[in-house]
Design an enzyme around this catalytic site. Structure first.
Site, PDB file in Angstrom:
ATOM      1  N   ASP A 138       8.375  69.216  76.108  1.00 53.52           N
ATOM      2  CA  ASP A 138       7.426  68.989  77.193  1.00 53.52           C
ATOM      3  C   ASP A 138       7.861  67.838  78.088  1.00 53.52           C
ATOM      4  O   ASP A 138       7.586  67.820  79.293  1.00 53.52           O
ATOM      5  CB  ASP A 138       6.036  68.648  76.644  1.00 53.52           C
ATOM      6  CG  ASP A 138       5.569  69.520  75.502  1.00 53.52           C
ATOM      7  OD1 ASP A 138       6.415  70.023  74.740  1.00 53.52           O
ATOM      8  OD2 ASP A 138       4.344  69.682  75.352  1.00 53.52           O
ATOM      9  N   ALA A 139       8.516  66.864  77.470  1.00 52.71           N
ATOM     10  CA  ALA A 139       8.929  65.666  78.195  1.00 52.71           C
ATOM     11  C   ALA A 139       9.855  65.983  79.360  1.00 52.71           C
ATOM     12  O   ALA A 139       9.948  65.195  80.315  1.00 52.71           O
ATOM     13  CB  ALA A 139       9.623  64.692  77.244  1.00 52.71           C
TER      14      ALA A 139
END
Length: 400
Positions: free
Chosen positions: A186-187
């Site tokens: 997600d980062a």
């Protein structure tokens, strides 16, 4: 018993425990643990999941024309702005929504969305959420930087730049934390665009170099070179779905696709690393096109759609965003991907309600889960707005 075997048995038992509800409702009910996350998300004003959300919209067209796309974009954006503005904060879910409002403002020419973002940024003094921010906490700076590009006020960057400069020498997430800075996929949506935009804003190569270094570290840790998809984090490499397939979460892959679209604008054409990002966009798009459902959409568990029968709109919208970006910039073949995009957009619009609610968005989490068709959360609407803006650009002929 191995971790893989234990997880597979647990997933299978969850699936088997739900047939009665599935037969009556057509989809599995959230487990108590999943419902606890839903309840928490509602309490934090990320969105909600009512038992009934009213009729679906009947006034939207799936035609890929500027007018039709604009109508859908405004309908959803207006509903979301009215619901969310009283609760604006600096948490990542809203940061994603803010990127969508900035895109919606540019695409529609409606300054209300942009003005709401400027008011939000001023309220928080253009400051990120935490000291030594992780990717989620840094993500709001995407909107700060986009506003800076319009306003050219150096004061908008001062606090964010100072935080980023403190992160530059760190090889890990934080002192005494051995994890790499972007240890979860997600980062790659949350942080890299901030570093790429800061490079553009300052001309200082160190920000781009930091992005290249740390994206590659995440790639080496999480990218499955056989499946051409990212594990959500290292703990998922050995976990399996109920059907025995690897776990690849739709929104997790969506974050990566969106992140690729949001950094490629800022990686110079002659940068030796540019091909690395282009290749990922091509590999992931090819894989995702093969996984597209008959309704044009993707499911929470990409390799186990039978266990997760509802479409998942946050991931699907981000896939449309990434693919449309690729077509618009000549990185993906239009003849191949326009039909995929058109089919997906038509499917997404079937999840818009008459009042503008966008449904079938999975609650926060780290893996595939169950939810109601009415389930709507701010980050998923952010992905929708990004997709709609990029689609409108495609309908207008591509890059502007």
């Amino acid at each position: 018993m191995t971790t893989t075997r234990r997880f597979t048995m647990l997933a299978a038992s969850v699936a088997l425990a739900l047939p009665a509800f599935a037969q009556t409702a057509g989809y599995p009910q959230p487990t108590p643990a999943m419902q606890a996350i839903i309840d928490k998300d509602i309490s934090r004003h990320f969105g909600d999941a009512p038992a009934a959300a009213g009729p679906l919209a009947t006034d939207l067209s799936p035609e890929l024309t500027p007018a039709a796309i604009d109508k859908a974009l405004r309908k959803v954006a207006d509903w979301q702005l009215a619901r969310s503005q009283p609760y604006f904060s600096r948490i990542w879910t809203e940061s994603v929504m803010y990127t969508g409002f900035m895109a919606a403002s540019e695409a529609t020419g409606d300054t209300r969305y942009r003005d709401a973002m400027l008011a939000m940024a001023r309220h928080f003094d253009f400051q990120v959420r935490d000291r030594l921010p992780n990717a989620d906490d840094l993500s709001i700076a995407q909107t700060y930087l986009d506003l800076y590009f319009q306003e050219k006020n150096p004061g908008m960057l001062r606090l964010t730049k100072a935080e980023m400069d403190d992160l530059l020498p760190l090889a890990t997430l934080k002192p005494n934390d051995p994890r790499i800075p972007w240890w979860w996929c997600d980062a790659l949506f949350m942080a890299p665009p901030v570093w790429a935009k800061m490079f553009k804003a300052t001309g200082e190569r160190k920000y781009l170099d930091y992005m290249h270094l740390n994206w590659k570290r995440t790639y080496d840790l999480l990218y499955d070179k056989d499946e051409h998809l990212y594990a959500r984090d290292a703990s998922y490499k050995d976990k399996r779905e109920a059907n025995g397939r690897k776990i690849f979460w739709s929104r997790g892959e969506g974050w990566v696709m969106g992140g690729l679209a949001r950094v490629l604008d800022y990686v110079p054409a002659d940068d030796p690393q540019r091909g690395f990002y282009v290749q990922q966009l091509r590999e992931m798009s090819e894989k995702l096109a093969l996984l597209q459902g008959a309704d044009g959409l993707w499911h929470a568990g990409l390799l186990d759609p039978k266990t997760y029968p509802l479409p998942e709109i946050s991931g699907s919208a981000l896939f449309v965003y990434g693919m449309a970006y690729g077509v618009n910039h000549g990185l993906l073949d239009g003849a191949t991907y326009r039909p995929v995009i058109a089919k997906a957009w038509a499917g997404i619009l079937k999840n818009v309600y008459a009042d503008g609610r966008l449904g079938n968005i999975q609650q926060t989490g780290a893996e595939p889960a169950f939810y109601r068709p009415s389930s709507s959360y701010d980050y998923g609407v952010g992905g929708f707005m990004l997709a709609a803006a990029e689609l409108k650009r495609m309908a207008q002929g591509g890059v502007r």
